[in-house]
Write a protein that holds these residues in place. Structure first.
Motif, PDB file in Angstrom:
ATOM      1  N   MET A   1      -1.135  -6.490  -3.250  1.00 44.12           N
ATOM      2  CA  MET A   1      -1.875  -5.505  -4.035  1.00 44.12           C
ATOM      3  C   MET A   1      -1.258  -4.128  -3.837  1.00 44.12           C
ATOM      4  SD  MET A   1      -5.810  -6.630  -3.592  1.00 44.12           S
ATOM      5  CE  MET A   1      -5.700  -6.708  -1.793  1.00 44.12           C
ATOM      6  N   PRO A   2      -0.567  -3.637  -4.813  1.00 47.23           N
ATOM      7  CA  PRO A   2       0.099  -2.341  -4.669  1.00 47.23           C
ATOM      8  C   PRO A   2      -0.879  -1.179  -4.675  1.00 47.23           C
ATOM      9  CG  PRO A   2       0.310  -3.138  -6.914  1.00 47.23           C
ATOM     10  CD  PRO A   2      -0.324  -4.254  -6.131  1.00 47.23           C
ATOM     11  N   TYR A   3      -0.401  -0.062  -4.217  1.00 47.56           N
ATOM     12  CA  TYR A   3      -1.174   1.169  -4.257  1.00 47.56           C
ATOM     13  C   TYR A   3      -0.881   1.900  -5.566  1.00 47.56           C
ATOM     14  CZ  TYR A   3      -2.888   0.548   0.464  1.00 47.56           C
ATOM     15  OH  TYR A   3      -3.548   0.071   1.567  1.00 47.56           O
ATOM     16  N   VAL A   4      -1.851   2.736  -5.975  1.00 44.83           N
ATOM     17  CA  VAL A   4      -1.797   3.402  -7.274  1.00 44.83           C
ATOM     18  C   VAL A   4      -2.142   4.877  -7.084  1.00 44.83           C
ATOM     19  CG1 VAL A   4      -2.889   3.495  -9.559  1.00 44.83           C
ATOM     20  CG2 VAL A   4      -2.514   1.276  -8.453  1.00 44.83           C
ATOM     21  N   VAL A   5      -1.439   5.756  -7.771  1.00 38.95           N
ATOM     22  CA  VAL A   5      -1.771   7.189  -7.749  1.00 38.95           C
ATOM     23  C   VAL A   5      -2.633   7.504  -8.968  1.00 38.95           C
ATOM     24  CG1 VAL A   5      -0.876   9.540  -7.708  1.00 38.95           C
ATOM     25  CG2 VAL A   5       0.409   7.700  -6.589  1.00 38.95           C
ATOM     26  N   PRO A  37       4.705  -0.654  -8.812  1.00 38.22           N
ATOM     27  CA  PRO A  37       3.923  -1.735  -8.195  1.00 38.22           C
ATOM     28  C   PRO A  37       4.758  -2.911  -7.697  1.00 38.22           C
ATOM     29  CG  PRO A  37       3.656  -1.746 -10.571  1.00 38.22           C
ATOM     30  CD  PRO A  37       4.395  -0.491 -10.236  1.00 38.22           C
ATOM     31  N   ASP A  38       5.938  -3.104  -8.252  1.00 40.90           N
ATOM     32  CA  ASP A  38       6.773  -4.227  -7.796  1.00 40.90           C
ATOM     33  C   ASP A  38       7.609  -3.859  -6.571  1.00 40.90           C
ATOM     34  OD1 ASP A  38       5.765  -5.653  -9.924  1.00 40.90           O
ATOM     35  OD2 ASP A  38       7.462  -5.167 -11.232  1.00 40.90           O
ATOM     36  N   GLU A  39       7.703  -2.566  -6.280  1.00 40.38           N
ATOM     37  CA  GLU A  39       8.485  -2.113  -5.120  1.00 40.38           C
ATOM     38  C   GLU A  39       7.589  -1.811  -3.927  1.00 40.38           C
ATOM     39  OE1 GLU A  39      10.810   1.207  -6.432  1.00 40.38           O
ATOM     40  OE2 GLU A  39      11.972  -0.004  -7.855  1.00 40.38           O
ATOM     41  N   CYS A  40       6.337  -1.459  -4.179  1.00 36.55           N
ATOM     42  CA  CYS A  40       5.389  -1.121  -3.116  1.00 36.55           C
ATOM     43  C   CYS A  40       5.169  -2.336  -2.216  1.00 36.55           C
ATOM     44  CB  CYS A  40       4.064  -0.690  -3.741  1.00 36.55           C
ATOM     45  SG  CYS A  40       2.751  -0.368  -2.551  1.00 36.55           S
ATOM     46  N   ILE A  41       5.262  -2.120  -0.894  1.00 34.90           N
ATOM     47  CA  ILE A  41       5.069  -3.218   0.064  1.00 34.90           C
ATOM     48  C   ILE A  41       3.665  -3.204   0.676  1.00 34.90           C
ATOM     49  CG2 ILE A  41       7.527  -3.422   0.575  1.00 34.90           C
ATOM     50  CD1 ILE A  41       6.947  -1.853   3.230  1.00 34.90           C
ATOM     51  N   ASP A  42       2.789  -2.413   0.084  1.00 35.60           N
ATOM     52  CA  ASP A  42       1.369  -2.403   0.462  1.00 35.60           C
ATOM     53  C   ASP A  42       1.146  -2.007   1.924  1.00 35.60           C
ATOM     54  OD1 ASP A  42       1.489  -3.621  -2.030  1.00 35.60           O
ATOM     55  OD2 ASP A  42       0.994  -5.611  -1.287  1.00 35.60           O
ATOM     56  N   ALA A  77       8.366   2.202 -14.140  1.00 41.12           N
ATOM     57  CA  ALA A  77       9.379   1.353 -14.774  1.00 41.12           C
ATOM     58  C   ALA A  77      10.330   2.193 -15.611  1.00 41.12           C
ATOM     59  CB  ALA A  77       8.714   0.277 -15.627  1.00 41.12           C
ATOM     60  N   ALA A  78       9.775   3.211 -16.285  1.00 41.60           N
ATOM     61  CA  ALA A  78      10.610   4.086 -17.099  1.00 41.60           C
ATOM     62  C   ALA A  78      11.595   4.867 -16.240  1.00 41.60           C
ATOM     63  CB  ALA A  78       9.723   5.043 -17.893  1.00 41.60           C
ATOM     64  N   LYS A  79      11.178   5.207 -15.012  1.00 43.83           N
ATOM     65  CA  LYS A  79      12.060   5.956 -14.109  1.00 43.83           C
ATOM     66  C   LYS A  79      13.151   5.077 -13.520  1.00 43.83           C
ATOM     67  CE  LYS A  79      11.420   9.735 -12.483  1.00 43.83           C
ATOM     68  NZ  LYS A  79      11.850  11.096 -12.842  1.00 43.83           N
ATOM     69  N   THR A  80      12.862   3.803 -13.343  1.00 50.76           N
ATOM     70  CA  THR A  80      13.785   2.930 -12.609  1.00 50.76           C
ATOM     71  C   THR A  80      14.521   1.946 -13.511  1.00 50.76           C
ATOM     72  OG1 THR A  80      12.036   1.302 -12.213  1.00 50.76           O
ATOM     73  CG2 THR A  80      12.326   3.016 -10.552  1.00 50.76           C
ATOM     74  N   GLY A  81      14.099   1.872 -14.761  1.00 46.84           N
ATOM     75  CA  GLY A  81      14.719   0.908 -15.669  1.00 46.84           C
ATOM     76  C   GLY A  81      14.186  -0.486 -15.495  1.00 46.84           C
ATOM     77  N   GLY A  82      13.030  -0.610 -14.831  1.00 48.74           N
ATOM     78  CA  GLY A  82      12.444  -1.931 -14.739  1.00 48.74           C
ATOM     79  C   GLY A  82      11.301  -2.067 -13.832  1.00 48.74           C
TER      80      GLY A  82
END
Ligand code: SF4
Ligand code: SF4
Length: 82
Positions: A1-5, A37-42, A77-82
């Motif tokens: 479950m990733p964290y969100v700002v 959310p796909d990079e966050c390691i919670d 995703a827009a910042k990282t290209g995915g």
């Protein structure tokens, strides 16, 4: 479950969270920062660093800020290209 700002970051954006994130998955956009959310390691390290309580685990985001879950994903995703 990733964290969100969420909303309280808007206009504050002091980047305290960015300095503690061990995987650099917090990205600066125009008005705020967002978490990929796909990079966050919670790990949760960012949450207590925020002076305005803008960071929540995705399942605990207050209802009025629910839109920020998707906003974090889309903008990161827009910042990282995915
Ligand atoms: S929970 Fe950990 S990995 Fe995820 S954004 Fe916060 S500091 Fe980075
Ligand atoms: S610590 Fe909070 S206010 Fe500062 S940039 Fe991060 S989310 Fe925004």
């Amino acid at each position: 479950m990733p964290y969100v700002v969420t909303e309280p970051c808007i206009g504050v954006k002091d980047k305290s969270c960015m300095t503690v994130c061990p995987v650099d998955c917090i990205y600066e956009i125009d008005k705020m920062v967002v978490i990929h959310p796909d990079e966050c390691i919670d790990c949760g390290l960012c949450e207590p660093e925020c002076p305005v309580t803008a960071i929540f685990v995705d399942t605990d985001v207050p209802d009025q800020w629910a839109e920020f879950v998707e906003l974090n994903r889309r903008e990161a995703a827009a910042k990282t290209g995915g």
